[in-house]
Design a protein around this motif. Structure first.
Motif, PDB file in Angstrom:
ATOM      1  N   ARG A 179      38.210  34.568  35.008  1.00 61.17           N
ATOM      2  CA  ARG A 179      39.014  34.258  36.195  1.00 61.17           C
ATOM      3  C   ARG A 179      38.723  35.234  37.341  1.00 61.17           C
ATOM      4  O   ARG A 179      38.591  34.826  38.494  1.00 61.17           O
ATOM      5  CB  ARG A 179      40.494  34.319  35.826  1.00 61.17           C
ATOM      6  CG  ARG A 179      41.385  33.969  36.967  1.00 61.17           C
ATOM      7  CD  ARG A 179      42.857  34.002  36.605  1.00 61.17           C
ATOM      8  NE  ARG A 179      43.600  34.158  37.834  1.00 61.17           N
ATOM      9  CZ  ARG A 179      43.732  33.190  38.724  1.00 61.17           C
ATOM     10  NH1 ARG A 179      43.205  32.014  38.499  1.00 61.17           N
ATOM     11  NH2 ARG A 179      44.383  33.395  39.844  1.00 61.17           N
ATOM     12  N   VAL A 182      35.600  34.260  39.119  1.00 56.23           N
ATOM     13  CA  VAL A 182      35.678  33.058  39.955  1.00 56.23           C
ATOM     14  C   VAL A 182      36.404  33.334  41.273  1.00 56.23           C
ATOM     15  O   VAL A 182      36.004  32.833  42.321  1.00 56.23           O
ATOM     16  CB  VAL A 182      36.342  31.892  39.179  1.00 56.23           C
ATOM     17  CG1 VAL A 182      36.580  30.697  40.083  1.00 56.23           C
ATOM     18  CG2 VAL A 182      35.480  31.490  37.984  1.00 56.23           C
ATOM     19  N   VAL A 183      37.454  34.137  41.229  1.00 57.18           N
ATOM     20  CA  VAL A 183      38.208  34.381  42.463  1.00 57.18           C
ATOM     21  C   VAL A 183      37.751  35.665  43.186  1.00 57.18           C
ATOM     22  O   VAL A 183      38.343  36.046  44.197  1.00 57.18           O
ATOM     23  CB  VAL A 183      39.741  34.433  42.222  1.00 57.18           C
ATOM     24  CG1 VAL A 183      40.227  33.132  41.604  1.00 57.18           C
ATOM     25  CG2 VAL A 183      40.129  35.618  41.368  1.00 57.18           C
ATOM     26  N   GLN A 186      38.417  37.217  47.078  1.00 59.45           N
ATOM     27  CA  GLN A 186      39.405  36.445  47.829  1.00 59.45           C
ATOM     28  C   GLN A 186      40.646  37.229  48.244  1.00 59.45           C
ATOM     29  O   GLN A 186      41.464  36.717  48.990  1.00 59.45           O
ATOM     30  CB  GLN A 186      39.833  35.213  47.024  1.00 59.45           C
ATOM     31  CG  GLN A 186      38.734  34.178  46.945  1.00 59.45           C
ATOM     32  CD  GLN A 186      39.151  32.912  46.196  1.00 59.45           C
ATOM     33  OE1 GLN A 186      40.218  32.362  46.423  1.00 59.45           O
ATOM     34  NE2 GLN A 186      38.315  32.469  45.294  1.00 59.45           N
ATOM     35  N   TRP A 258      26.021  31.318  44.093  1.00 60.83           N
ATOM     36  CA  TRP A 258      27.495  31.301  44.024  1.00 60.83           C
ATOM     37  C   TRP A 258      28.091  30.870  45.360  1.00 60.83           C
ATOM     38  O   TRP A 258      29.135  30.212  45.427  1.00 60.83           O
ATOM     39  CB  TRP A 258      28.023  32.685  43.625  1.00 60.83           C
ATOM     40  CG  TRP A 258      29.500  32.691  43.445  1.00 60.83           C
ATOM     41  CD1 TRP A 258      30.451  33.030  44.358  1.00 60.83           C
ATOM     42  CD2 TRP A 258      30.209  32.271  42.267  1.00 60.83           C
ATOM     43  NE1 TRP A 258      31.699  32.858  43.836  1.00 60.83           N
ATOM     44  CE2 TRP A 258      31.585  32.401  42.549  1.00 60.83           C
ATOM     45  CE3 TRP A 258      29.816  31.810  41.013  1.00 60.83           C
ATOM     46  CZ2 TRP A 258      32.573  32.070  41.615  1.00 60.83           C
ATOM     47  CZ3 TRP A 258      30.792  31.493  40.074  1.00 60.83           C
ATOM     48  CH2 TRP A 258      32.151  31.620  40.379  1.00 60.83           C
ATOM     49  N   PHE A 261      29.401  27.381  45.771  1.00 57.51           N
ATOM     50  CA  PHE A 261      30.774  27.108  45.340  1.00 57.51           C
ATOM     51  C   PHE A 261      31.786  27.556  46.399  1.00 57.51           C
ATOM     52  O   PHE A 261      32.772  26.868  46.667  1.00 57.51           O
ATOM     53  CB  PHE A 261      31.073  27.827  44.017  1.00 57.51           C
ATOM     54  CG  PHE A 261      30.189  27.417  42.863  1.00 57.51           C
ATOM     55  CD1 PHE A 261      29.778  26.099  42.712  1.00 57.51           C
ATOM     56  CD2 PHE A 261      29.777  28.355  41.921  1.00 57.51           C
ATOM     57  CE1 PHE A 261      28.964  25.726  41.637  1.00 57.51           C
ATOM     58  CE2 PHE A 261      28.972  27.984  40.847  1.00 57.51           C
ATOM     59  CZ  PHE A 261      28.561  26.668  40.710  1.00 57.51           C
ATOM     60  N   VAL A 262      31.517  28.721  46.981  1.00 58.22           N
ATOM     61  CA  VAL A 262      32.422  29.246  48.013  1.00 58.22           C
ATOM     62  C   VAL A 262      32.467  28.303  49.206  1.00 58.22           C
ATOM     63  O   VAL A 262      33.532  27.915  49.684  1.00 58.22           O
ATOM     64  CB  VAL A 262      31.980  30.655  48.474  1.00 58.22           C
ATOM     65  CG1 VAL A 262      32.808  31.128  49.673  1.00 58.22           C
ATOM     66  CG2 VAL A 262      32.071  31.643  47.322  1.00 58.22           C
ATOM     67  N   THR A 267      36.116  27.543  44.789  1.00 58.00           N
ATOM     68  CA  THR A 267      36.691  28.771  44.216  1.00 58.00           C
ATOM     69  C   THR A 267      38.137  28.974  44.676  1.00 58.00           C
ATOM     70  O   THR A 267      38.762  29.974  44.325  1.00 58.00           O
ATOM     71  CB  THR A 267      35.871  30.010  44.645  1.00 58.00           C
ATOM     72  OG1 THR A 267      35.886  30.089  46.079  1.00 58.00           O
ATOM     73  CG2 THR A 267      34.438  29.916  44.158  1.00 58.00           C
ATOM     74  N   ASP A 269      41.959  29.059  44.881  1.00 57.52           N
ATOM     75  CA  ASP A 269      42.968  29.098  43.825  1.00 57.52           C
ATOM     76  C   ASP A 269      44.365  28.863  44.395  1.00 57.52           C
ATOM     77  O   ASP A 269      45.361  29.123  43.739  1.00 57.52           O
ATOM     78  CB  ASP A 269      42.903  30.475  43.130  1.00 57.52           C
ATOM     79  CG  ASP A 269      43.531  30.447  41.750  1.00 57.52           C
ATOM     80  OD1 ASP A 269      43.351  29.450  41.031  1.00 57.52           O
ATOM     81  OD2 ASP A 269      44.215  31.423  41.395  1.00 57.52           O
ATOM     82  N   ALA A 337      39.626  26.640  41.511  1.00 55.10           N
ATOM     83  CA  ALA A 337      39.111  27.809  40.779  1.00 55.10           C
ATOM     84  C   ALA A 337      39.253  27.636  39.269  1.00 55.10           C
ATOM     85  O   ALA A 337      38.358  27.996  38.505  1.00 55.10           O
ATOM     86  CB  ALA A 337      39.843  29.078  41.235  1.00 55.10           C
ATOM     87  N   LEU A 340      36.571  25.097  38.183  1.00 60.90           N
ATOM     88  CA  LEU A 340      35.237  25.697  38.203  1.00 60.90           C
ATOM     89  C   LEU A 340      35.069  26.651  37.021  1.00 60.90           C
ATOM     90  O   LEU A 340      34.025  26.652  36.348  1.00 60.90           O
ATOM     91  CB  LEU A 340      35.024  26.439  39.526  1.00 60.90           C
ATOM     92  CG  LEU A 340      33.656  27.117  39.681  1.00 60.90           C
ATOM     93  CD1 LEU A 340      32.522  26.103  39.620  1.00 60.90           C
ATOM     94  CD2 LEU A 340      33.593  27.903  40.998  1.00 60.90           C
ATOM     95  N   GLN A 341      36.095  27.440  36.758  1.00 61.00           N
ATOM     96  CA  GLN A 341      36.036  28.368  35.620  1.00 61.00           C
ATOM     97  C   GLN A 341      35.759  27.615  34.319  1.00 61.00           C
ATOM     98  O   GLN A 341      34.911  28.009  33.521  1.00 61.00           O
ATOM     99  CB  GLN A 341      37.348  29.146  35.513  1.00 61.00           C
ATOM    100  CG  GLN A 341      37.370  30.114  34.339  1.00 61.00           C
ATOM    101  CD  GLN A 341      38.706  30.838  34.208  1.00 61.00           C
ATOM    102  OE1 GLN A 341      39.410  31.037  35.200  1.00 61.00           O
ATOM    103  NE2 GLN A 341      39.058  31.227  32.986  1.00 61.00           N
TER     104      GLN A 341
END
Lengths: 456, 456
Positions: A179, A182-183, A186, A258, A261-262, A267, A269, A337, A340-341
């Motif tokens: 986790r 992934v975040v 942020q 990556w 994804f951003v 990503t 949450d 998020a 995606l995780q």
């Protein structure tokens, strides 16, 4: 026998427990391993005669107080938000405390009480925070002692997969809490200072502002800025330093991929997606793309993010199966998020034989006798297996060593503290070398920000 | 005489007060204009014999209650967060209430009390929310009454500068609260539904996912998605609609240029910048760019955002003087958004002779007798001057008309409500036409999402 109470027997406690049990006969220790799950505690105790696994719910006040009262020193390996209950009891019963977590404002507020009772509350003594503090301060203090003036400090740390287990295109697997990966980035803007200029990187540019680093025998890596580098000015006594930059290490190319994804918003949450449970992976990525009745999701992604046909990023996306129309997300009311995780965990979970790797890299720039100099220093630790991982070793061993030194009266300065004094870091770094945790240091030409002396 | 109490005499109250004063003899009205600043109230009253400007601090409970008790109906033009004090008094003293703000959960909770007392609390009856609700519901209800089924609803509104005052490269000036413009889009992901697919646009892509619209005699505009279009399904009774999309209107090219600020991080309002007061505009933009000892800020911007040498975006950046090395920010502990707002206000503030313009555009898709049809409808309102702006007219006149109709017993259904019933919107839209606020509607071929029937 002297009783060491370890509260929290998670993955990061394995090397810590092993160190203390290995020394338990010689040092006359009973190691009490307390966890809400007795199985977790038993696993770490491995039936060692000096190990005592117990079930403990830290919110069961009476039991918690009883155990703390009966111990000679306490280690809290709980998640940081649970330390306070333990810390207050330690003050009440006059016990020293060791944690690997950042000092919270709440904990800091106990400093006077801790000092009044002559107690040592040692924190931030794991990997990061921990070994980063100690290894940096050792060099910084040495430079200062020689009469040098620090002008630049850059420091990067990363938890990665070991080269022998590195078999995917991202050169990445989850070796710790997925986790957080992934975040990552942020929580707020990344801020730092370079040559006296304050710099800010917003989240949407964070993964495109990486810098390369090279470590002998391990090849190239990339570093991306952490959230707040500026607070280290005060901690490390570098108030008027020109450059201060802390970051995270990944293998080259990870961040650029990556960033896809951003940019798409995968990503995020902060909200839950409609119908997430029955969504396919393909539906998931399509939710972030313009509607079109016949264009493929693939072409929309390529167009939206301007990905050329022969860009290696594309193979990375295919590898994590993000376009799969059959696989369902299967998570109710999930955030992007979380989804995606889940998708990445299918591909990035360590196999039973995989090993992890910790990499730390420091760059010190300083001025001495009118000359600018530069020191580079790095540490690479590979895990033994999936119990004694590089992460468990680098987090747990400094905690264990510090605990024994406090118990044996080798570290005595009271207060709520972190390991930035010579009294603390010198012996601990020394002993860590016995466990393969050591820094390679070299003096290089001062390069600064215009290494090739380019002009306009 | 019947007493209308208007609380809050800001810029949006001018047309509202004028309407009521103009009708005051015929309708036997006393218009009490209450504001914390008596000057504001006096300005709007213009010495009209039926106007009574008073100073009122709404947190002075006794005075507030006294005024509300003595009135026949209350209009609150206060910022939305201050409505509740007024609303509770209106319940206590049995007075009807009109506001142009969104119904808060707190206000909604008064619904039972309001109904028990037979009161009308009419909200969301300005421009947006307000005219958007009424003009949309009039068409939607008509389609439904004819037996049609709604399949698509798109709606866009924008506050812009009038064509005769449009003399900068952005085709934009601040006609309302500049702060809202700078932080627009940051409150959460933009979500909507297109052809049955849920779509989400993250902030960093929001200004690159615009769509064009054309309005006869006014040319082309662009629309960018608002935060939450989905909640309008319930409000408008469009629960199973395939496409629902609400957005904001700008002139073509605005969003693509604004995206530069977004990408660099200059719209962030979540942290304050070091040394903001003494920073030049050039330092400000440079804070978001990589450090380099000799490359220019200009080239770093072009490189970071891949701006070609001949891109018109560049002229827009130059026009707002963002690279100026002499001008100082002059704001202490300012956020990036506050600094950007200050820089833009220098260029985007209306000149004394400038006029504003409100544009609203709806697209309705529906199925009737097995056929798909489409209606487009739009409204353009130009301000008279800088007192009776298009914004003041479109916000204030519906409030004024609704107030008089409630006072005259033409709108009677009790409860905390918004103007989505025929009883309310039909007469108000009709009367708005007398003030030049009217919609042009045309039936067009149903275009949907594949207007040219392109195939793969």
């Amino acid at each position: 026998m002297r009783k060491i109470l370890i509260i929290g027997a998670g993955r990061s406690a394995s090397s810590l427990v092993k160190y203390l049990l290995d020394k338990s006969d010689k040092e006359n220790l009973e190691v009490i391993i307390a966890d809400i799950s007795i199985e977790n505690a038993q696993k770490l105790a491995r039936n060692h005669p000096n190990g005592k696994p117990i079930a403990l719910d830290i919110f069961h006040e009476k039991a918690r107080k009883e155990e703390i009262k009966n111990s000679d020193i306490v280690i809290s390996m709980l998640p940081a938000r649970f330390h306070m209950e333990v810390a207050k009891d330690c003050v009440e019963f006059g016990k020293n405390l060791v944690t690997a977590s950042y000092i919270s404002d709440e904990l800091k507020a106990l400093d006077k009480d801790v000092k009044d009772k002559g107690l040592v509350f040692m924190n931030e003594i794991g990997l990061d925070p921990g070994i980063d503090h100690m290894s940096a301060m050792q060099v910084i203090d040495r430079i200062k002692d020689q009469g040098g003036k620090m002008i630049m400090f850059e420091s990067f740390t990363g938890g990665l997969v070991a080269p022998e287990s590195d078999n995917n295109l991202w050169n990445y697997k989850f070796t710790w809490n997925p986790r957080n990966v992934v975040v990552a980035g942020q929580g707020g803007v990344a801020k730092f200072i370079q040559e006296g200029k304050y710099k800010y990187i917003p989240y949407n540019k964070l993964f495109r502002r990486t810098e390369f680093l090279r470590i002998k025998d391990y090849g190239r890596f990339e570093g991306l800025a952490n959230r707040d580098s500026l607070k280290y000015r005060e901690i490390y006594g570098l108030e008027d330093i020109q450059t201060l930059y802390r970051g995270t290490i990944r293998r080259v190319g990870y961040s650029r991929a990556w960033n896809i994804f951003v940019q798409l918003g995968m990503t995020d949450d902060s909200y839950t997606m409609e119908g997430s449970e029955d969504m396919s992976y393909r539906d998931f990525i399509n939710s972030f793309l313009p509607y079109n009745p016949h264009d493929s999701v693939e072409l929309k992604v390529r167009h939206c993010l301007k990905i050329d046909q022969d860009d290696i990023i594309w193979d990375k996306l295919l590898e994590v199966d993000i376009f799969n129309a059959e696989k369902k997300v299967g998570l109710k009311n999930a955030t992007p998020a979380q989804i995606l995780q889940k998708i990445l965990e299918e591909k990035w979970t360590l196999s039973p034989d995989d090993k992890d790797m910790i990499v730390m890299y420091h760059k010190f720039g300083y001025e001495i006798n009118g000359k600018k100099k530069q020191i580079e220093s790095n540490m690479v630790v590979i895990g033994d297996d999936q119990v004694y991982t590089a992460m468990a070793k680098t987090v747990g061993l400094p905690v264990a060593i510090a605990t024994l030194k406090i118990l044996n009266g080798k570290i005595t300065t009271p207060g709520v503290q972190l390991p930035i004094s010579k009294e603390v870091y010198n012996p601990i770094l020394k002993e860590l070398e016995d466990y393969g945790i050591n820094f390679t240091e070299k003096e290089v030409e001062y390069l600064g920000y215009n290494p090739h002396n380019l002009s306009a």
